[in-house]
Design a protein around this motif. Structure first.
Motif, PDB file in Angstrom:
ATOM      1  N   GLU A   1       0.829  -1.205   0.000  1.00  0.00           N
ATOM      2  CA  GLU A   1       0.000   0.000   0.000  1.00  0.00           C
ATOM      3  C   GLU A   1       0.865   1.257   0.000  1.00  0.00           C
ATOM      4  O   GLU A   1       0.549   2.242  -0.687  1.00  0.00           O
ATOM      5  CB  GLU A   1      -0.943   0.005   1.201  1.00  0.00           C
ATOM      6  N   LEU A   2       1.950   1.238   0.760  1.00  0.00           N
ATOM      7  CA  LEU A   2       2.865   2.375   0.798  1.00  0.00           C
ATOM      8  C   LEU A   2       3.502   2.600  -0.568  1.00  0.00           C
ATOM      9  O   LEU A   2       3.548   3.724  -1.063  1.00  0.00           O
ATOM     10  CB  LEU A   2       3.948   2.167   1.861  1.00  0.00           C
ATOM     11  N   VAL A   3       3.977   1.527  -1.182  1.00  0.00           N
ATOM     12  CA  VAL A   3       4.598   1.615  -2.505  1.00  0.00           C
ATOM     13  C   VAL A   3       3.590   2.134  -3.523  1.00  0.00           C
ATOM     14  O   VAL A   3       3.899   3.032  -4.311  1.00  0.00           O
ATOM     15  CB  VAL A   3       5.159   0.239  -2.936  1.00  0.00           C
ATOM     16  N   ASP A   4       2.381   1.585  -3.497  1.00  0.00           N
ATOM     17  CA  ASP A   4       1.337   2.013  -4.431  1.00  0.00           C
ATOM     18  C   ASP A   4       1.028   3.499  -4.265  1.00  0.00           C
ATOM     19  O   ASP A   4       0.932   4.244  -5.241  1.00  0.00           O
ATOM     20  CB  ASP A   4       0.082   1.174  -4.212  1.00  0.00           C
ATOM     21  N   TRP A   5       0.897   3.947  -3.014  1.00  0.00           N
ATOM     22  CA  TRP A   5       0.626   5.359  -2.747  1.00  0.00           C
ATOM     23  C   TRP A   5       1.772   6.233  -3.272  1.00  0.00           C
ATOM     24  O   TRP A   5       1.531   7.251  -3.917  1.00  0.00           O
ATOM     25  CB  TRP A   5       0.425   5.587  -1.248  1.00  0.00           C
ATOM     26  N   ALA A   6       2.999   5.826  -2.995  1.00  0.00           N
ATOM     27  CA  ALA A   6       4.160   6.615  -3.427  1.00  0.00           C
ATOM     28  C   ALA A   6       4.222   6.702  -4.945  1.00  0.00           C
ATOM     29  O   ALA A   6       4.469   7.780  -5.503  1.00  0.00           O
ATOM     30  CB  ALA A   6       5.446   6.002  -2.876  1.00  0.00           C
ATOM     31  N   GLU A   7       3.995   5.582  -5.623  1.00  0.00           N
ATOM     32  CA  GLU A   7       4.038   5.584  -7.091  1.00  0.00           C
ATOM     33  C   GLU A   7       2.961   6.485  -7.679  1.00  0.00           C
ATOM     34  O   GLU A   7       3.227   7.270  -8.590  1.00  0.00           O
ATOM     35  CB  GLU A   7       3.881   4.156  -7.618  1.00  0.00           C
ATOM     36  N   LYS A   8       1.738   6.366  -7.170  1.00  0.00           N
ATOM     37  CA  LYS A   8       0.635   7.198  -7.674  1.00  0.00           C
ATOM     38  C   LYS A   8       0.884   8.676  -7.380  1.00  0.00           C
ATOM     39  O   LYS A   8       0.624   9.536  -8.223  1.00  0.00           O
ATOM     40  CB  LYS A   8      -0.687   6.754  -7.063  1.00  0.00           C
ATOM     41  N   THR A   9       1.379   8.960  -6.198  1.00  0.00           N
ATOM     42  CA  THR A   9       1.650  10.346  -5.800  1.00  0.00           C
ATOM     43  C   THR A   9       2.763  10.934  -6.650  1.00  0.00           C
ATOM     44  O   THR A   9       2.692  12.090  -7.070  1.00  0.00           O
ATOM     45  CB  THR A   9       2.007  10.404  -4.307  1.00  0.00           C
ATOM     46  N   LEU A  10       3.763  10.127  -6.923  1.00  0.00           N
ATOM     47  CA  LEU A  10       4.895  10.569  -7.732  1.00  0.00           C
ATOM     48  C   LEU A  10       4.454  10.940  -9.143  1.00  0.00           C
ATOM     49  O   LEU A  10       4.973  11.872  -9.747  1.00  0.00           O
ATOM     50  CB  LEU A  10       5.946   9.461  -7.780  1.00  0.00           C
ATOM     51  N   MET A  11       3.465  10.236  -9.647  1.00  0.00           N
ATOM     52  CA  MET A  11       3.026  10.434 -11.028  1.00  0.00           C
ATOM     53  C   MET A  11       2.069  11.600 -11.213  1.00  0.00           C
ATOM     54  O   MET A  11       1.959  12.132 -12.309  1.00  0.00           O
ATOM     55  CB  MET A  11       2.370   9.156 -11.551  1.00  0.00           C
ATOM     56  N   GLY A  12       1.378  12.024 -10.148  1.00  0.00           N
ATOM     57  CA  GLY A  12       0.324  12.954 -10.453  1.00  0.00           C
ATOM     58  C   GLY A  12       0.144  14.191  -9.613  1.00  0.00           C
ATOM     59  O   GLY A  12      -0.459  15.148 -10.064  1.00  0.00           O
ATOM     60  N   ASP A  13       0.633  14.201  -8.416  1.00  0.00           N
ATOM     61  CA  ASP A  13       0.297  15.305  -7.522  1.00  0.00           C
ATOM     62  C   ASP A  13       1.262  16.482  -7.630  1.00  0.00           C
ATOM     63  O   ASP A  13       2.320  16.391  -8.224  1.00  0.00           O
ATOM     64  CB  ASP A  13       0.242  14.814  -6.073  1.00  0.00           C
ATOM     65  N   PHE A  14       0.849  17.555  -7.015  1.00  0.00           N
ATOM     66  CA  PHE A  14       1.687  18.744  -6.906  1.00  0.00           C
ATOM     67  C   PHE A  14       2.408  18.682  -5.577  1.00  0.00           C
ATOM     68  O   PHE A  14       1.905  18.127  -4.614  1.00  0.00           O
ATOM     69  CB  PHE A  14       0.830  20.012  -6.979  1.00  0.00           C
ATOM     70  N   TYR A  15       3.578  19.279  -5.537  1.00  0.00           N
ATOM     71  CA  TYR A  15       4.409  19.199  -4.349  1.00  0.00           C
ATOM     72  C   TYR A  15       4.695  20.589  -3.804  1.00  0.00           C
ATOM     73  O   TYR A  15       4.699  21.566  -4.539  1.00  0.00           O
ATOM     74  CB  TYR A  15       5.742  18.500  -4.662  1.00  0.00           C
ATOM     75  N   GLU A  16       4.964  20.620  -2.525  1.00  0.00           N
ATOM     76  CA  GLU A  16       5.395  21.836  -1.848  1.00  0.00           C
ATOM     77  C   GLU A  16       6.585  22.406  -2.639  1.00  0.00           C
ATOM     78  O   GLU A  16       7.604  21.743  -2.814  1.00  0.00           O
ATOM     79  CB  GLU A  16       5.850  21.405  -0.449  1.00  0.00           C
ATOM     80  N   ASP A  17       6.458  23.619  -3.162  1.00  0.00           N
ATOM     81  CA  ASP A  17       7.465  24.184  -4.069  1.00  0.00           C
ATOM     82  C   ASP A  17       8.879  24.192  -3.526  1.00  0.00           C
ATOM     83  O   ASP A  17       9.804  23.759  -4.194  1.00  0.00           O
ATOM     84  CB  ASP A  17       7.082  25.604  -4.492  1.00  0.00           C
ATOM     85  N   ASP A  18       9.047  24.664  -2.311  1.00  0.00           N
ATOM     86  CA  ASP A  18      10.404  24.794  -1.779  1.00  0.00           C
ATOM     87  C   ASP A  18      10.997  23.447  -1.351  1.00  0.00           C
ATOM     88  O   ASP A  18      12.169  23.359  -1.023  1.00  0.00           O
ATOM     89  CB  ASP A  18      10.448  25.791  -0.622  1.00  0.00           C
ATOM     90  N   GLN A  19      10.203  22.390  -1.398  1.00  0.00           N
ATOM     91  CA  GLN A  19      10.672  21.055  -1.027  1.00  0.00           C
ATOM     92  C   GLN A  19      10.543  20.060  -2.182  1.00  0.00           C
ATOM     93  O   GLN A  19      10.583  18.845  -1.974  1.00  0.00           O
ATOM     94  CB  GLN A  19       9.886  20.543   0.186  1.00  0.00           C
ATOM     95  N   PHE A  20      10.408  20.563  -3.380  1.00  0.00           N
ATOM     96  CA  PHE A  20      10.144  19.730  -4.556  1.00  0.00           C
ATOM     97  C   PHE A  20      11.122  18.564  -4.679  1.00  0.00           C
ATOM     98  O   PHE A  20      10.715  17.406  -4.806  1.00  0.00           O
ATOM     99  CB  PHE A  20      10.184  20.597  -5.829  1.00  0.00           C
ATOM    100  N   HIS A  21      12.417  18.841  -4.645  1.00  0.00           N
ATOM    101  CA  HIS A  21      13.417  17.794  -4.863  1.00  0.00           C
ATOM    102  C   HIS A  21      13.416  16.764  -3.736  1.00  0.00           C
ATOM    103  O   HIS A  21      13.497  15.554  -4.003  1.00  0.00           O
ATOM    104  CB  HIS A  21      14.813  18.398  -5.042  1.00  0.00           C
ATOM    105  N   THR A  22      13.308  17.211  -2.512  1.00  0.00           N
ATOM    106  CA  THR A  22      13.267  16.280  -1.382  1.00  0.00           C
ATOM    107  C   THR A  22      12.056  15.369  -1.494  1.00  0.00           C
ATOM    108  O   THR A  22      12.169  14.143  -1.361  1.00  0.00           O
ATOM    109  CB  THR A  22      13.219  17.045  -0.043  1.00  0.00           C
ATOM    110  N   ILE A  23      10.908  15.937  -1.757  1.00  0.00           N
ATOM    111  CA  ILE A  23       9.674  15.158  -1.860  1.00  0.00           C
ATOM    112  C   ILE A  23       9.752  14.163  -3.005  1.00  0.00           C
ATOM    113  O   ILE A  23       9.443  12.980  -2.844  1.00  0.00           O
ATOM    114  CB  ILE A  23       8.457  16.094  -1.991  1.00  0.00           C
ATOM    115  N   ARG A  24      10.179  14.596  -4.176  1.00  0.00           N
ATOM    116  CA  ARG A  24      10.283  13.681  -5.329  1.00  0.00           C
ATOM    117  C   ARG A  24      11.274  12.552  -5.049  1.00  0.00           C
ATOM    118  O   ARG A  24      11.004  11.397  -5.378  1.00  0.00           O
ATOM    119  CB  ARG A  24      10.724  14.444  -6.587  1.00  0.00           C
ATOM    120  N   ASN A  25      12.414  12.854  -4.455  1.00  0.00           N
ATOM    121  CA  ASN A  25      13.418  11.829  -4.171  1.00  0.00           C
ATOM    122  C   ASN A  25      12.906  10.806  -3.156  1.00  0.00           C
ATOM    123  O   ASN A  25      13.118   9.601  -3.326  1.00  0.00           O
ATOM    124  CB  ASN A  25      14.717  12.463  -3.674  1.00  0.00           C
TER     125      ASN A  25
END
Length: 86
Positions: free
Chosen positions: A23-47
């Motif tokens: 479930e964690l992996v599935d959530w991370a994969e889906k989130t990675l593909m579609g959501d918007f991220y906190e601008d000043d933390q973009f790289h940390t969040i994506r990594n």
């Protein structure tokens, strides 16, 4: 918008057995593909999401030390407690 706090909460849910590895992996994969991220933390969040998305691959996995390192990247420290079983 996905924040570091959102990821930390999901990882804690996993560590507390409220969320399976799959479930964690599935959530991370889906989130990675579609959501918007906190601008000043973009790289940390994506990594971090990319790392969590690979946790189901045997060569990468997700051990406790990995969770500690991820939480530190997110600005948190993990604390372990032992509670007596009633």
């Amino acid at each position: 918008m996905i924040t570091k706090k959102d990821i930390a909460e999901k990882l804690l849910d996993h560590l507390q057995h409220k969320l399976t590895s799959a479930e964690l992996v599935d959530w991370a994969e889906k989130t990675l593909m579609g959501d918007f991220y906190e601008d000043d933390q973009f790289h940390t969040i994506r990594n971090v999401l990319a790392q969590l998305g690979l946790a189901d691959v045997k060569a990468f996995g997700l051990e406790y030390q990995d969770c500690e390192a991820i939480m530190q990247k997110l600005g948190y420290t993990l604390e372990v407690k032992a509670l007596a079983v009633a």
